[in-house]
Design an enzyme around this catalytic site. Structure first.
Site, PDB file in Angstrom:
ATOM      1  N   CYS A 146       0.839  -1.190   0.000  1.00 45.37           N
ATOM      2  CA  CYS A 146       0.000   0.000   0.000  1.00 45.37           C
ATOM      3  C   CYS A 146       0.877   1.244   0.000  1.00 45.37           C
ATOM      4  O   CYS A 146       2.064   1.183   0.291  1.00 45.37           O
ATOM      5  CB  CYS A 146      -0.906   0.008   1.222  1.00 45.37           C
ATOM      6  SG  CYS A 146      -1.956  -1.448   1.352  1.00 45.37           S
ATOM      7  N   SER A 204      13.774 -10.039 -10.038  1.00 43.28           N
ATOM      8  CA  SER A 204      15.086 -10.073  -9.384  1.00 43.28           C
ATOM      9  C   SER A 204      15.657 -11.491  -9.378  1.00 43.28           C
ATOM     10  O   SER A 204      16.864 -11.691  -9.546  1.00 43.28           O
ATOM     11  CB  SER A 204      14.971  -9.540  -7.951  1.00 43.28           C
ATOM     12  OG  SER A 204      14.589  -8.185  -7.948  1.00 43.28           O
ATOM     13  N   SER A 244      16.664  -6.931  -4.815  1.00 44.70           N
ATOM     14  CA  SER A 244      15.324  -6.352  -4.724  1.00 44.70           C
ATOM     15  C   SER A 244      15.377  -4.922  -5.230  1.00 44.70           C
ATOM     16  O   SER A 244      16.176  -4.127  -4.736  1.00 44.70           O
ATOM     17  CB  SER A 244      14.820  -6.385  -3.276  1.00 44.70           C
ATOM     18  OG  SER A 244      13.665  -5.585  -3.112  1.00 44.70           O
ATOM     19  N   GLN A 245      14.555  -4.604  -6.210  1.00 46.50           N
ATOM     20  CA  GLN A 245      14.508  -3.236  -6.728  1.00 46.50           C
ATOM     21  C   GLN A 245      14.171  -2.259  -5.618  1.00 46.50           C
ATOM     22  O   GLN A 245      14.851  -1.249  -5.422  1.00 46.50           O
ATOM     23  CB  GLN A 245      13.475  -3.148  -7.860  1.00 46.50           C
ATOM     24  CG  GLN A 245      13.489  -1.841  -8.646  1.00 46.50           C
ATOM     25  CD  GLN A 245      12.782  -0.669  -7.971  1.00 46.50           C
ATOM     26  OE1 GLN A 245      13.259   0.463  -8.021  1.00 46.50           O
ATOM     27  NE2 GLN A 245      11.671  -0.918  -7.310  1.00 46.50           N
ATOM     28  N   SER A 246      13.125  -2.558  -4.856  1.00 42.80           N
ATOM     29  CA  SER A 246      12.672  -1.643  -3.803  1.00 42.80           C
ATOM     30  C   SER A 246      13.526  -1.730  -2.550  1.00 42.80           C
ATOM     31  O   SER A 246      13.583  -0.789  -1.767  1.00 42.80           O
ATOM     32  CB  SER A 246      11.218  -1.955  -3.431  1.00 42.80           C
ATOM     33  OG  SER A 246      11.132  -3.233  -2.806  1.00 42.80           O
ATOM     34  N   THR A 253      11.258  -5.978  -0.381  1.00 48.00           N
ATOM     35  CA  THR A 253      10.508  -7.200  -0.675  1.00 48.00           C
ATOM     36  C   THR A 253      10.482  -8.113   0.551  1.00 48.00           C
ATOM     37  O   THR A 253      11.533  -8.520   1.056  1.00 48.00           O
ATOM     38  CB  THR A 253      11.126  -7.929  -1.874  1.00 48.00           C
ATOM     39  OG1 THR A 253      11.264  -7.005  -2.959  1.00 48.00           O
ATOM     40  CG2 THR A 253      10.265  -9.098  -2.303  1.00 48.00           C
ATOM     41  N   HIS A 277      10.235 -33.176 -22.881  1.00 51.89           N
ATOM     42  CA  HIS A 277       9.747 -33.755 -21.631  1.00 51.89           C
ATOM     43  C   HIS A 277       8.387 -33.194 -21.220  1.00 51.89           C
ATOM     44  O   HIS A 277       8.071 -33.143 -20.029  1.00 51.89           O
ATOM     45  CB  HIS A 277      10.775 -33.542 -20.523  1.00 51.89           C
ATOM     46  CG  HIS A 277      12.101 -34.157 -20.825  1.00 51.89           C
ATOM     47  ND1 HIS A 277      12.345 -35.503 -20.714  1.00 51.89           N
ATOM     48  CD2 HIS A 277      13.256 -33.600 -21.284  1.00 51.89           C
ATOM     49  CE1 HIS A 277      13.593 -35.760 -21.063  1.00 51.89           C
ATOM     50  NE2 HIS A 277      14.166 -34.621 -21.422  1.00 51.89           N
TER      51      HIS A 277
END
Length: 682
Positions: free
Chosen positions: A2, A378, A422-424, A427, A578
């Protein structure tokens, strides 16, 4: 998940309309974090103690719907001016309760709105707290975990032992009963013009703006006189009183503004001066003075919180001439990959220096194993670079999805080095994996795009990828910058390996030419749009490759499913026989990534199998690849680079394809359904 935004103006006259506009702009900057519903809480018209009122406006849908709803409120005079006011706002990504106005934030303590709260995170023990509060006669109206917090602070206030209890003391008592992750901002009719914010496991920062001199650059951290053990005794402790020497304020009790937000993108248009809160910090503003408290003291605590200067510009978080943030970020990749390398790769001496790792380099070189952990895109960056890391470091490299890594209770040892991508930097699963590895004594390395994030603070060392703000929910430029950051780590580790010098020089030459080659790939945009015109009515899509380009297939398929809602699957070409070959026929679109690399011959075998089953492969191939093009339904020819970097060039057409497919299918590219940019809950 949020977005939290709050604004306090102290001795800065603002009309209610101006306050609304500030709150709405803040939410719009955070809308990528969640957009199921939105809401604001501001002061009502009455200022008498017995008639104080907090006005709540909440609306299902995006922030734009809330903005329109605000101006339909006949009971509010938009021209009324407040010299001091505190307003809170929230954009929601639902975790508890369906998206509707009742479940939207701010959540309230009672029908009189005595306390209201906005929340990012998940409270894991909310059912127990709710049961306790219901036994005390408190009635609930929503399905959210957040309403429990609003009711709990009302319970503490109702059972206070003294009339002069402070707002921050109430919050301090409440958060000691909460389990899980949260960032919270509180507002109350009992504490007009006051704000309290706190965090644990979810990001929160405070911006400060004043044209007057500030009292300090370092805010001392204050501690309570005792701790509270359980919910039944939370009304029996005291906080010591504050004085101006322990607070941040404008000297001379002058005008000052405070901005509370989940991340810097909502604050940067107002100020670049911010304070990053740590877990369990409680920030309180009263009479224009900001103080910071903590529930418990430990030996490793920093005794103060510094005001930091953001290195970000407003234009970086604007769309400019592009129709969507995702499109803008795809086309920014020539600059973003250059910025990732800038000051780190010396192309004249063929050396690489990652400043964030240099103090730990000896320890890293002594390790027995590398573990690279991430989620989503990521994780794909880790898969993309695993082979070159193994080659350059001559170490075993494990690549792990953070959630699975935790579920297995994976053995971790003191001589492991664990990377967290992690971009932010927030995470949730990756952050939990980081704490798991720290508890077991491993050296931890963060690779993030956000200064001051939880991962960047909690790791022993790290690399900032310098990709610039990424607003689009579907990650693009962060992926390529994460990719390059891991390659640079491998190059730095192999600097003294004589046997690898030729290979290192080849890779460094490839890095040098990468920005221009990316521009060349981006020039294919129109051709990729034409391909999207043929594919956008399809319901399913296969993307296959192997070797260095397996990660390209995973990432390309993820981008397509994220924003087009088409079923898409990234397949390792070696696994075709497979099972996946059963899906291939003349109707099924198949995209194959076939490059001139060590897996070329094996990819040709897979291509033959697809065409033998009447498949019509769309092939991403090298410019000089006449062999693959003979069997292709369509080809997209890409410039050639060193094999371990080819995945950067081959993923961009798939990023563009996903963008065009989503637009043609009529979807909002930047706001895919059910998804949020920063996944701060498990």
């Amino acid at each position: 998940m949020c977005g939290i935004f709050a604004y306090m103006n102290y001795r800065v006259p603002k009309t209610r309309k101006e306050i609304f506009e500030t709150l709405i702009r803040g939410l719009q900057r955070l809308e990528y974090r969640g957009y199921d519903s939105a809401g604001v809480a501001i002061d009502g018209n009455n200022h008498e103690v017995k008639e104080r009122h907090i006005h709540l406006v909440k609306k299902r849908g995006k922030v734009k719907a809330l903005d329109e709803e605000l101006y339909k409120q006949d009971s509010m005079d938009l021209k009324v001016e407040f010299e001091t006011h505190f307003g809170i706002a929230h954009t929601r990504w639902a975790t508890h309760g369906v998206p509707n106005a009742v479940n939207s934030h701010p959540q309230r303590s009672d029908k009189d709105n005595e306390f209201v709260v906005i929340h990012n995170g998940i409270i894991t023990n909310y059912k127990d707290l709710r049961k306790f509060l219901e036994s005390k006669g408190y009635e609930f109206e929503s399905e959210t975990d957040t309403e429990t917090i609003a009711k709990l602070i009302k319970y503490v206030f109702d059972n206070r032992e003294t009339e002069d209890i402070t707002f921050s003391t109430l919050v301090e008592r409440v958060i000691q009963q909460l389990e899980g992750a949260f960032a919270l901002v509180f507002k109350s009719i009992h504490y007009p013009g006051e704000a309290v914010a706190t965090r644990r496991g979810s990001p929160l920062l405070i911006g400060v703006r004043s044209k007057y001199k500030l009292s300090t650059e370092q805010i001392p951290v204050l501690y309570p006189t005792c701790n509270i053990e359980n919910v039944k005794n939370i009304c029996k402790t005291r906080m010591k009183r504050l004085d101006s020497s322990t607070c941040l304020h404008a000297v001379g009790d002058k005008a000052v503004e405070f901005f509370f937000a989940s991340d810097a993108s909502a604050i940067i248009e107002h100020t670049n001066r911010v304070i990053f809160l740590e877990d369990d910090d409680i920030a309180a503003v009263a009479d224009g003075k900001l103080s910071i408290h903590r529930v418990k003291r430990s030996a490793t605590d920093d005794p103060s919180r510094a005001i930091q200067t953001l290195q970000m510009e407003l234009q970086q978080i604007m769309k400019g001439n592009f129709s969507a943030f995702m499109q803008k970020e795809i086309f920014e990749q020539p600059e973003s990959v250059f910025n990732t390398m800038r000051g780190r790769v010396n192309f004249e001496t063929n050396t690489v220096l990652l400043g964030g790792l240099k103090d730990h380099l000896k320890e890293i070189r002594r390790c027995r194993r590398l573990i690279v952990i991430g989620c989503g895109t990521s994780y794909h960056a880790a898969v993309a670079t695993r082979q070159v890391l193994e080659e350059l470091t001559e170490l075993p490299v494990m690549v792990e999805l953070a959630s699975d890594f935790l579920d297995r209770n994976t053995p971790v040892f003191r001589d492991d080095v664990c990377f967290f991508i992690s971009q932010s930097g927030e995470t949730a699963d990756t952050l939990l994996a980081l704490r798991y590895c720290k508890d077991r004594g491993a050296l931890t390395v963060g690779i993030t795009n956000t200064v001051g994030s939880s991962i960047s603070r909690e790791t022993d060392c790290g690399v900032h990828i310098n990709a610039g703000p990424e607003i689009g929910v579907a990650s693009t430029k962060a992926y390529t910058s994460q990719f390059i950051s891991l390659v640079m780590f491998g190059l730095m580790m192999s600097e003294d390996r004589i046997s690898l010098q030729n290979r290192r020089q080849e890779i460094i030459r490839g890095l040098r030419s990468l920005p221009e080659l990316i521009k060349e790939v981006l020039s294919l945009d129109e051709k990729i749009h034409d391909l999207a015109l043929e594919l956008y009515t399809q319901r399913s899509l296969l993307v296959m490759g192997r070797g260095y380009n397996y990660a390209t297939c995973l990432e390309g398929a993820l981008k397509i499913k994220e924003i087009t809602y088409m079923h898409s699957e990234g397949i390792l070409a070696g696994e075709l026989k497979h099972g996946p070959l059963a899906l291939v026929d003349k109707q099924m679109p198949v995209i194959m990534v076939i490059m001139k690399d060590p897996c070329f011959a094996k990819c040709q075998n897979a291509l033959q199998q697809v065409t033998a089953r009447q498949g019509r492969p769309i092939i991403l191939c090298s410019k000089d690849d006449t062999e693959s093009s003979k069997f292709a339904y369509k080809t997209i020819e890409l410039p050639h680079t060193v094999d371990c970097l080819q995945g950067i060039l081959s993923v961009i057409p798939l990023q563009l394809l996903s963008f065009h497919l989503a637009v043609l299918r009529g979807y909002d590219v930047d706001f895919p359904r059910n998804l949020a940019k920063s996944v701060t809950v498990e």
